[in-house]
Motif scaffolding. Structure first.
Motif, PDB file in Angstrom:
ATOM      1  N   ALA A 240       0.826  -1.201   0.000  1.00 53.93           N
ATOM      2  CA  ALA A 240       0.000   0.000   0.000  1.00 53.93           C
ATOM      3  C   ALA A 240       0.862   1.254   0.000  1.00 53.93           C
ATOM      4  N   TYR A 241       0.669   2.081  -1.017  1.00 53.06           N
ATOM      5  CA  TYR A 241       1.367   3.347  -1.079  1.00 53.06           C
ATOM      6  C   TYR A 241       0.440   4.360  -1.731  1.00 53.06           C
ATOM      7  N   PRO A 242       0.251   5.497  -1.242  1.00 51.19           N
ATOM      8  CA  PRO A 242       0.701   6.111   0.004  1.00 51.19           C
ATOM      9  C   PRO A 242      -0.229   5.753   1.153  1.00 51.19           C
ATOM     10  N   LEU A 243       0.309   5.152   2.166  1.00 47.74           N
ATOM     11  CA  LEU A 243      -0.445   4.720   3.340  1.00 47.74           C
ATOM     12  C   LEU A 243      -0.355   5.808   4.407  1.00 47.74           C
ATOM     13  N   ALA A 244      -1.510   6.212   4.920  1.00 55.86           N
ATOM     14  CA  ALA A 244      -1.571   7.287   5.912  1.00 55.86           C
ATOM     15  C   ALA A 244      -1.100   6.790   7.273  1.00 55.86           C
TER      16      ALA A 244
END
Length: 113
Positions: A10-14
């Protein structure tokens, strides 16, 4: 799916602080009726060009439901971010069903900017 698997894919993961800010923004947009919930409605807002940003949950199953959204966001120059849990996104959207993605839209004359 473990936490390490999620972080690799997962990118961009908060992070935790950014997640809290996003959830507050989603709740405010719900109050102003600028929130669209679900993959189909998020896709519709992106095609119409009224989406301000899109939030997606990582723990979506099957993942193929939301794979087109990052590509569409890139084509339309709309920022998107991934969150850890669809249950927290459900609570922020104020519905009783799991929400895998939501889109905050632009409406002229509203206070949420």
């Amino acid at each position: 799916m473990t936490e390490a698997d999620v972080n690799l894919k997962a990118y961009p993961l908060a992070d935790a602080h950014f997640t809290k800010t996003l959830l507050d923004l989603v709740q405010q947009s719900r109050n102003y009726r600028q929130l669209w919930k679900g993959a189909n409605e998020a896709t519709r807002t992106l095609h119409r060009g009224i989406s301000e940003f899109t939030v997606m949950a990582v723990d979506t199953g099957p993942l193929e439901i939301t794979l087109h959204l990052p590509l569409l966001c890139g084509d339309k120059n709309v920022p998107y971010v991934l969150m850890h849990s669809k249950q927290t996104l459900e609570q922020a959207c104020g519905v009783s069903r799991l929400v895998i993605t939501c889109s905050v839209t632009i409406k002229k004359g509203f206070q949420l900017k």
